[in-house]
Design a protein around this motif. Structure first.
Motif, PDB file in Angstrom:
ATOM      1  N   ASP A  26       0.818  -1.222   0.000  1.00 20.20           N
ATOM      2  CA  ASP A  26       0.000   0.000   0.000  1.00 20.20           C
ATOM      3  C   ASP A  26       0.851   1.271   0.000  1.00 20.20           C
ATOM      4  O   ASP A  26       0.330   2.369   0.100  1.00 20.20           O
ATOM      5  N   TYR A  27       2.191   1.109  -0.134  1.00 24.87           N
ATOM      6  CA  TYR A  27       3.020   2.318  -0.216  1.00 24.87           C
ATOM      7  C   TYR A  27       2.804   3.006  -1.566  1.00 24.87           C
ATOM      8  O   TYR A  27       3.095   4.184  -1.737  1.00 24.87           O
ATOM      9  N   ILE A  28       2.285   2.230  -2.538  1.00 24.26           N
ATOM     10  CA  ILE A  28       1.684   2.824  -3.736  1.00 24.26           C
ATOM     11  C   ILE A  28       0.182   2.614  -3.510  1.00 24.26           C
ATOM     12  O   ILE A  28      -0.324   1.499  -3.684  1.00 24.26           O
ATOM     13  N   PRO A  29      -0.544   3.638  -3.032  1.00 23.07           N
ATOM     14  CA  PRO A  29      -1.914   3.418  -2.532  1.00 23.07           C
ATOM     15  C   PRO A  29      -2.813   2.669  -3.508  1.00 23.07           C
ATOM     16  O   PRO A  29      -3.628   1.841  -3.095  1.00 23.07           O
ATOM     17  N   ILE A  62       2.319  -5.119 -12.860  1.00 19.98           N
ATOM     18  CA  ILE A  62       3.504  -5.989 -12.858  1.00 19.98           C
ATOM     19  C   ILE A  62       4.695  -5.359 -12.148  1.00 19.98           C
ATOM     20  O   ILE A  62       5.658  -6.030 -11.811  1.00 19.98           O
ATOM     21  N   GLN A  63       4.640  -4.036 -11.905  1.00 13.25           N
ATOM     22  CA  GLN A  63       5.690  -3.336 -11.149  1.00 13.25           C
ATOM     23  C   GLN A  63       7.110  -3.736 -11.595  1.00 13.25           C
ATOM     24  O   GLN A  63       7.436  -3.593 -12.738  1.00 13.25           O
ATOM     25  N   SER A  64       7.907  -4.279 -10.673  1.00 13.00           N
ATOM     26  CA  SER A  64       9.334  -4.477 -10.995  1.00 13.00           C
ATOM     27  C   SER A  64       9.595  -5.541 -12.062  1.00 13.00           C
ATOM     28  O   SER A  64      10.714  -5.626 -12.572  1.00 13.00           O
ATOM     29  N   SER A 157      -0.551   7.302  -8.851  1.00 10.25           N
ATOM     30  CA  SER A 157      -0.464   7.018  -7.418  1.00 10.25           C
ATOM     31  C   SER A 157       1.000   6.900  -7.000  1.00 10.25           C
ATOM     32  O   SER A 157       1.405   7.408  -5.948  1.00 10.25           O
ATOM     33  N   GLU A 158       1.814   6.260  -7.841  1.00 15.55           N
ATOM     34  CA  GLU A 158       3.236   6.147  -7.484  1.00 15.55           C
ATOM     35  C   GLU A 158       3.925   7.508  -7.613  1.00 15.55           C
ATOM     36  O   GLU A 158       4.788   7.843  -6.792  1.00 15.55           O
ATOM     37  N   ARG A 159       3.526   8.282  -8.599  1.00 15.12           N
ATOM     38  CA  ARG A 159       4.143   9.602  -8.782  1.00 15.12           C
ATOM     39  C   ARG A 159       3.921  10.472  -7.535  1.00 15.12           C
ATOM     40  O   ARG A 159       4.827  11.145  -7.070  1.00 15.12           O
ATOM     41  N   GLY A 284       9.238  -7.935  -0.430  1.00 22.36           N
ATOM     42  CA  GLY A 284       8.503  -7.467  -1.604  1.00 22.36           C
ATOM     43  C   GLY A 284       8.137  -8.575  -2.575  1.00 22.36           C
ATOM     44  O   GLY A 284       7.800  -8.296  -3.736  1.00 22.36           O
ATOM     45  N   ASN A 285       8.201  -9.826  -2.125  1.00 23.73           N
ATOM     46  CA  ASN A 285       7.917 -10.957  -3.012  1.00 23.73           C
ATOM     47  C   ASN A 285       6.636 -11.679  -2.569  1.00 23.73           C
ATOM     48  O   ASN A 285       6.413 -11.868  -1.370  1.00 23.73           O
ATOM     49  N   SER A 286       5.816 -12.092  -3.539  1.00 25.21           N
ATOM     50  CA  SER A 286       4.529 -12.729  -3.239  1.00 25.21           C
ATOM     51  C   SER A 286       4.723 -14.004  -2.411  1.00 25.21           C
ATOM     52  O   SER A 286       5.481 -14.903  -2.799  1.00 25.21           O
TER      53      SER A 286
HETATM   54  O1  DON Z   1       9.673   1.603  -7.477  1.00 25.70           O
HETATM   55  C1  DON Z   1       8.886   0.939  -6.809  1.00 25.70           C
HETATM   56  O2  DON Z   1       8.909   0.939  -5.597  1.00 25.70           O
HETATM   57  C2  DON Z   1       7.862   0.107  -7.565  1.00 25.70           C
HETATM   58  N1  DON Z   1       7.420   0.794  -8.739  1.00 25.70           N
HETATM   59  C3  DON Z   1       8.427  -1.225  -7.968  1.00 25.70           C
HETATM   60  C4  DON Z   1       9.045  -2.003  -6.816  1.00 25.70           C
HETATM   61  C5  DON Z   1       8.943  -3.466  -6.956  1.00 25.70           C
HETATM   62  O3  DON Z   1       8.079  -4.002  -7.632  1.00 25.70           O
HETATM   63  C6  DON Z   1       9.878  -4.266  -6.128  1.00 25.70           C
HETATM   64  N2  DON Z   1       9.645  -5.681  -6.321  1.00 25.70           N
HETATM   65  N3  DON Z   1       9.390  -6.586  -5.688  1.00 25.70           N
END
Ligand code: DON
Length: 305
Positions: A26-29, A62-64, A157-159, A284-286
């Motif tokens: 939730d750090y990216i809401p 998918i993020q990272s 949201s991340e921005r 940060g891993n599922s």
């Molecule tokens: O920069 C970040 O924090 C996210 N956009 C991506 C981080 C991420 O997915 C780390 N992976 N497990």
């Protein structure tokens, strides 16, 4: 050949209760909107058979995992020259670590920690007039899905909350390891992290890494055999941050995770696989995703080792 359909079904049954463990990021809401009950998995063999279970067709952030796509595109453009700006050693530190970047004077340990991915994105921006259009085209091509899109709500949201990434980008700039503007690089990075794809999309998109650089049998070559080997080596040693050792130990496959709860992995010569369950552990891993892949290599008896 293992009965992949039966094995995936068994994995889903065993792993479902684990979706209750861990925490949805939730750090990216905007990521908190995904229900922790989701679980999907798709396995795509190098001879073109797709096996799926659960929510394998549902798109998520998918993020990272997107860092693999930008790295591949950049290596296609500049080759090994990239590695004068970013290392290829496991970090043993969290994906967003600031201290390590300071110790190492602005040269990120590897392309998958956030600082390294920002450098890769910067290099990509320097070589393509429309980098974000090109990323989308590339991902649509390799996933075989013309409807893959950025999730603009996730990117926004991340921005508005990406202060640590902004700190990393500023520190890179101060150390002369960012060619483009800080804001421009961050914007492009947030966009590619916001890509929404399903397990099926990802399993197809990773196929070329299971296929020694070739998209599908008889299809176009995206990387040389040596480059594909190197990409997989970086995924094995750096794809899971400070849990890369644990993943290699339990699963034994090169792969890449994202905080959206997705993981994509490959067994060269045999298959690519993607799994998704939103709740993640401290690294940060599922949680359910890692267990599912551990069961996959155990039940099939197939891994790189
Ligand atoms: O920069 C970040 O924090 C996210 N956009 C991506 C981080 C991420 O997915 C780390 N992976 N497990």
């Amino acid at each position: 050949m293992p009965d992949y359909a039966a094995i995936l079904k068994e994995i889903a049954e065993v792993v479902r209760p684990l979706t209750a463990e861990g925490k949805v990021a939730d750090y990216i809401p905007e990521l908190a909107r995904f229900s922790r009950d989701k679980f999907g998995m798709a396995l795509y063999t190098t001879d073109g058979q797709m096996y799926t279970v659960g929510d394998a067709g549902e798109r998520f952030s998918i993020q990272s995992i997107s860092k693999v796509f930008t790295l591949v595109m950049t290596i296609r453009l500049v080759g090994e020259a990239l590695f004068s700006r970013v290392g290829k050693e496991p970090s043993g530190n969290p994906f967003n670590s600031l201290v390590q970047l300071e110790y190492e004077k602005g040269i990120p340990r590897n392309p998958f920690i956030n600082a390294g991915a920002l450098v890769v994105t910067d290099e990509l921006l320097s070589h393509t007039p429309d980098a974000m259009g090109d990323v989308l085209d590339f991902v649509r091509k390799i996933s075989g899905s013309p409807t893959v899109q950025y999730d603009l709500a996730v990117a926004a949201s991340e921005r508005s909350n990406g202060f640590t990434n902004a700190a990393l980008a500023n520190f890179l700039k101060a150390n002369h390891n960012l060619k483009n503007g800080v804001e421009e690089v961050l914007e492009a990075y947030f966009y590619h992290c916001s890509l929404a794809m399903s397990c099926e999309d990802l399993a197809r998109a990773f196929q070329f890494l299971a296929n020694h650089g070739v998209m599908e049998q008889g299809g176009p070559r995206l990387l040389s055999e040596s480059q594909a080997k190197r990409l997989n080596a970086i995924m094995l040693s750096c794809g899971f941050y400070d849990e890369a050792g644990e993943f290699a130990f339990r699963v034994g496959l090169p792969g890449k995770s994202g905080v959206g709860g997705g993981i994509a992995a490959v067994l060269p010569g045999k298959w690519s696989v993607a799994v998704w369950s939103p709740a993640i552990n401290r690294q940060g891993n599922s949680v359910a995703g890692m267990k599912a892949l551990e069961l996959l290599t155990t039940l099939t008896g197939e891994s790189i080792f």
